[in-house]
Design a protein around this motif. Sequence first.
Motif, mmCIF file in Angstrom:
data_model
loop_
_atom_site.group_PDB
_atom_site.id
_atom_site.type_symbol
_atom_site.label_atom_id
_atom_site.label_comp_id
_atom_site.label_asym_id
_atom_site.label_seq_id
_atom_site.Cartn_x
_atom_site.Cartn_y
_atom_site.Cartn_z
ATOM 1 N N PRO A 1 0.844 -1.209 0.000
ATOM 2 C CA PRO A 1 0.000 0.000 0.000
ATOM 3 C C PRO A 1 0.880 1.260 0.000
ATOM 4 N N VAL A 2 0.499 2.221 -0.804
ATOM 5 C CA VAL A 2 1.206 3.510 -0.888
ATOM 6 C C VAL A 2 0.168 4.611 -0.706
ATOM 7 N N LYS A 3 0.373 5.399 0.343
ATOM 8 C CA LYS A 3 -0.602 6.456 0.641
ATOM 9 C C LYS A 3 -0.488 7.622 -0.358
ATOM 10 N N MET A 4 -1.641 8.107 -0.773
ATOM 11 C CA MET A 4 -1.730 9.232 -1.704
ATOM 12 C C MET A 4 -2.755 10.225 -1.161
ATOM 13 N N GLY A 5 -2.354 11.496 -1.061
ATOM 14 C CA GLY A 5 -3.257 12.513 -0.555
ATOM 15 C C GLY A 5 -4.113 13.121 -1.645
ATOM 16 N N VAL A 6 -5.334 13.506 -1.297
ATOM 17 C CA VAL A 6 -6.257 14.193 -2.201
ATOM 18 C C VAL A 6 -6.812 15.404 -1.464
ATOM 19 N N VAL A 7 -6.531 16.604 -1.985
ATOM 20 C CA VAL A 7 -6.999 17.857 -1.365
ATOM 21 C C VAL A 7 -7.902 18.558 -2.366
ATOM 22 N N LEU A 8 -9.204 18.609 -2.080
ATOM 23 C CA LEU A 8 -10.188 19.212 -2.972
ATOM 24 C C LEU A 8 -11.241 19.954 -2.168
ATOM 25 N N ASP A 9 -11.968 20.874 -2.863
ATOM 26 C CA ASP A 9 -13.115 21.544 -2.249
ATOM 27 C C ASP A 9 -14.316 20.623 -2.401
ATOM 28 N N MET A 10 -14.647 19.907 -1.352
ATOM 29 C CA MET A 10 -15.639 18.849 -1.451
ATOM 30 C C MET A 10 -17.069 19.357 -1.596
ATOM 31 N N ASP A 11 -17.300 20.620 -1.324
ATOM 32 C CA ASP A 11 -18.654 21.135 -1.469
ATOM 33 C C ASP A 11 -18.865 21.810 -2.834
ATOM 34 N N THR A 12 -17.906 21.665 -3.742
ATOM 35 C CA THR A 12 -18.053 22.217 -5.087
ATOM 36 C C THR A 12 -18.207 21.081 -6.087
ATOM 37 N N HIS B 1 -1.862 -7.727 -11.473
ATOM 38 C CA HIS B 1 -0.600 -8.332 -11.076
ATOM 39 C C HIS B 1 0.375 -7.307 -10.513
ATOM 40 N N TYR B 2 0.010 -6.037 -10.507
ATOM 41 C CA TYR B 2 0.918 -5.013 -9.992
ATOM 42 C C TYR B 2 1.092 -5.198 -8.488
ATOM 43 N N LYS B 3 2.268 -4.848 -7.980
ATOM 44 C CA LYS B 3 2.602 -5.068 -6.569
ATOM 45 C C LYS B 3 2.182 -3.919 -5.668
ATOM 46 N N THR B 4 1.974 -2.738 -6.266
ATOM 47 C CA THR B 4 1.661 -1.563 -5.441
ATOM 48 C C THR B 4 0.196 -1.216 -5.581
ATOM 49 N N ARG B 5 -0.315 -0.574 -4.522
ATOM 50 C CA ARG B 5 -1.695 -0.103 -4.528
ATOM 51 C C ARG B 5 -1.734 1.279 -3.872
ATOM 52 N N LEU B 6 -2.260 2.274 -4.636
ATOM 53 C CA LEU B 6 -2.417 3.603 -4.068
ATOM 54 C C LEU B 6 -3.628 3.619 -3.145
ATOM 55 N N VAL B 7 -3.415 4.203 -1.986
ATOM 56 C CA VAL B 7 -4.479 4.323 -0.989
ATOM 57 C C VAL B 7 -4.766 5.808 -0.798
ATOM 58 N N TYR C 1 -8.733 11.971 -13.757
ATOM 59 C CA TYR C 1 -8.623 10.536 -14.041
ATOM 60 C C TYR C 1 -7.210 10.198 -14.526
ATOM 61 N N ASP C 2 -6.691 10.976 -15.499
ATOM 62 C CA ASP C 2 -5.363 10.688 -16.036
ATOM 63 C C ASP C 2 -4.268 10.946 -15.010
ATOM 64 N N ALA C 3 -4.442 11.967 -14.140
ATOM 65 C CA ALA C 3 -3.432 12.244 -13.122
ATOM 66 C C ALA C 3 -3.320 11.087 -12.139
ATOM 67 N N ALA C 4 -4.460 10.539 -11.713
ATOM 68 C CA ALA C 4 -4.433 9.398 -10.802
ATOM 69 C C ALA C 4 -3.827 8.171 -11.480
ATOM 70 N N SER C 5 -4.159 7.960 -12.749
ATOM 71 C CA SER C 5 -3.596 6.818 -13.478
ATOM 72 C C SER C 5 -2.093 6.973 -13.645
ATOM 73 N N GLY C 6 -1.639 8.192 -13.968
ATOM 74 C CA GLY C 6 -0.213 8.426 -14.120
ATOM 75 C C GLY C 6 0.555 8.244 -12.831
ATOM 76 N N LEU C 7 -0.032 8.693 -11.701
ATOM 77 C CA LEU C 7 0.641 8.509 -10.409
ATOM 78 C C LEU C 7 0.720 7.030 -10.042
ATOM 79 N N ALA C 8 -0.343 6.282 -10.297
ATOM 80 C CA ALA C 8 -0.323 4.847 -10.017
ATOM 81 C C ALA C 8 0.714 4.138 -10.870
ATOM 82 N N MET C 9 0.836 4.535 -12.102
ATOM 83 C CA MET C 9 1.810 3.922 -12.995
ATOM 84 C C MET C 9 3.229 4.255 -12.549
#
Length: 926
Positions: free
Chosen positions: A8-19, A42-48, A298-306
């Motif tokens: 598991p690899v922790k990933m932060g998400v900072v957004l305005d949740m009421d928008t 089959h990948y060994k890592t998982r973003l959390v 979507y692409d930013a999260a995919s790129g970070l996972a890759m």
Amino acid sequence: MSQNTTIPVKMGVVLDMDTWLGKMGLSCISMALSDFYASHGHYKTRLVPEIRDSKRDVVGAAAAALDLLQNEEVQGIIGPASSMQANFVIGLGDKAHVPIISFSATSPSLSSLQSQYFIRATLNDSAQVPAIRAIVQAFGWREVVLIYVDNEYGNGVIPYLTDALQEIDTRITYRCVIPPLATDDQIVKELYKLMTMSTRVFIVHMVTPLGPRLFTKANEVGMVDEGYVWILTDGMTDILSTLDESVIDSMQGVLGVKPHVPRSKELESFKIRWKRRIQQEYPTNESFELNIFGLWAYDAASGLAMAVEQLGATNFSFQNSNISRNSTDLGTIQVSQTGPYLLQSLVSTRFRGLSGDFQIIDGQLHSSAFQIVNVIGKGERGVALWTPENGIVRNSNSTNKADLRTIIWPGESPSVPKGWVLPTNGKKSLRIGVPVKEGFSEFVKVTRDPITNATKVTGYCIAIFDAVMTALPYAVPYEYIPFETPDGKPAGNYDDLIYQVYLQKYDAVVGDTTIVANRSLYVDFTLPYTESGVSMIVPIIDKRSKNAWVFLKPLTWDLWVASACFFVFIGFVIWVLEHRINEDFRGPRSNQVGTILWFSFSTMVFAQKERIVSNLARFVVIIWFFVVLILTQSYTASLTSMLTVQQLKPTITDITELIKNGERVGYQKGSFVYEFLKWMKFDETKLVIYESPEELDELFSNRSSDGGIAAAFEEIPYMKLFLAKYCSKYTAVQPTYKFDGFGFVFPKRSPLVPDVSMQVLNVTEGAKMAQFERAWFGQTPSCPDLTSSVSSNSIGLNSFWGLFLIAGVASFVAFILCIATFLYENRDDLMNLDPPASAWRKIKAMATRFDQKDLSSHTFRKSEMVDRSGINGMDAVTASPATNCPPSPSSLSIQTESNFAFFRDQETPSSEYGDPFSPNRQTSPQ
């Protein structure tokens, strides 16, 4: 570690949740991770993901990021949403060596932070600037107004827009800066200020909720109507699908640019799945629509996972410290051990995402193409694409530049707005100032009806201006206002009239106003519509030659000398060719010299009496007759011209002569020529004013010393008009001093200037100019040509050297053939001379033989036959019948008249030596 164990690899998400942006971004990030690991099980890592709410606040975003770095030890942060929030969060990531990946912070000012740990997974706002510039350039708009929000997002792109518009010579007339929390009254106040300006092209750079409020109020005050142009940046264009229907109705005809997203099956499938999921999460809201920011998330999260997977089984940890959990002390931020490696892996990651090619270059997403859309009905319609390679094209497969689909402009107008209107500051039409003058009324004439007191303005300049304004693609109302005092007199000179435009008393000036450099400092001129320059006008006099030696002037001295030499040369050649066979060319020496000269010069009038019997001589004479004919005819024509044609020449040709002699010169009243003459160092006391052509003619009638003038300086249009009336008395002399001609005057940076200048070219290049000139100046009279007066009428040798060459070569060839033939016929006699004879004696001997008659010639044989028949007849009568005595040899002898030899020496050999060519000659007794 077992084969199925994941890291598991922790990933932060900072957004305005009421928008809406925060909700859409979070859902897309969640779906991206699910799709990525579903297809790469089959990948060994998982973003959390560790999610934090920034609460639409800069401090809230910074606190959320600090909490994620200190307490959760995340390896990367996706967010925050706005550029203002990212400005501070980037510094935290840089200090902790943790990549900050934003899919919505687009302000160009963030690039100036030069943080290597900031990854912009979206396009820089400056990337759309070339597309906006291309739109403005394609429609030819020369002025725009920038409307933007006064914050980090709004201010960031303005310098780039300013520079780009300056490159295409488009001026930003006003910058309308609206605070983020502006009230409706503040917005309306700014809109009313914009309505009083002439510019009608607005570029809007802002986001919700300020942008929709701006268009709602603009529609209410009538600014989204025909003649207006609104261009949106991608900040609002990307969210058009999420706006209320009432806001869309207030934006009809608006243009916008947004990043182009290529169509794909994956994208269509994702939209369906995302729509289904968002309706499950928010069933009460039906207005949610996916936009480009969701695709970038979507692409930013995919790129970070890759990128994380490429690091493999790395120890994803921070530097050990004794910091307690839940600490938010900025001075105790831990440093990620894998941050630099993760950053390098993320920068080198490339793949085909939902938004297109995902490639990070210089810390931000690589830009490709932008789509140009038109707000129509309940949504938007694509009208063109902009690409860096081809500019504006209809679609991705087209290469035809500026190929747009039909655009519906504000007010449902299909015609392209011109981008400006006359300022609505209480005036219904343009106030056009015109000069008031007494003379040269053909250019501008102001008359007043004595009954109605209505003013009527006519003239050559007025006709051209009316034609130009009629040719404009839009209507411009205007009225002529004479520049005069209450009593109808001129209110000032031309400089004073033009200065009224700078003072905003007139909107333009039309008349015979010359384009001068110092006037261009405070007004703008259109292109000139008349010829340019200032020339000097002087009287002309007839200088026909009346002296006794005028007959020598038709030919130059070198041609006279050459002709005389050829006359003598041709006479000598004819004598050589005819002397041995023609009695007309024999006789005493003086007679033969006279024959040479007489024969040659008599050919001028073809009066020669001598017969020509030699074919070579006839050949030479024929050619010489041709030369003499041309020479005499040319002489006669030139002399006739000198004695009969009027030779008009100017009285003065040098301006320095005027200044040196202190002559009085004239200039037109109110003209800039007065300043020009002072600059030329003329004495101001010698400058005389005139107002009309008649007054100028009267000044010329008197001498300079009697109150008249010796010359006048005038602009070419006036000069042509004056000379058309008095062309037999005056002329213009060189040089012509360069000026730019007449032009129409407008205020500085007036939007009318380019269009009026364009139509000036169309009018001046067409047939209308000739019609105007005939209507106001009449038919140009036939004036004497002065070009002959300044050039010589004498004919030079250069005009005849070809003829002389032909005659000379022909004569020389005939002469050589004659001498060669003579030497060949007497070669035996020449060879039998005594060897001791000197060369000079041989020449004298040959000259003696040449002087003798050629008895073998047909001319002498004919005469001998006549003589023989006459002698035989006499013998038959006188001889005795009983005897047959032959005639005496003396009766058949022919005297050679050797005492008249032309080349014989005075000491002729005595008879005792005999004939020098006789083989039986006597020898000397000694």
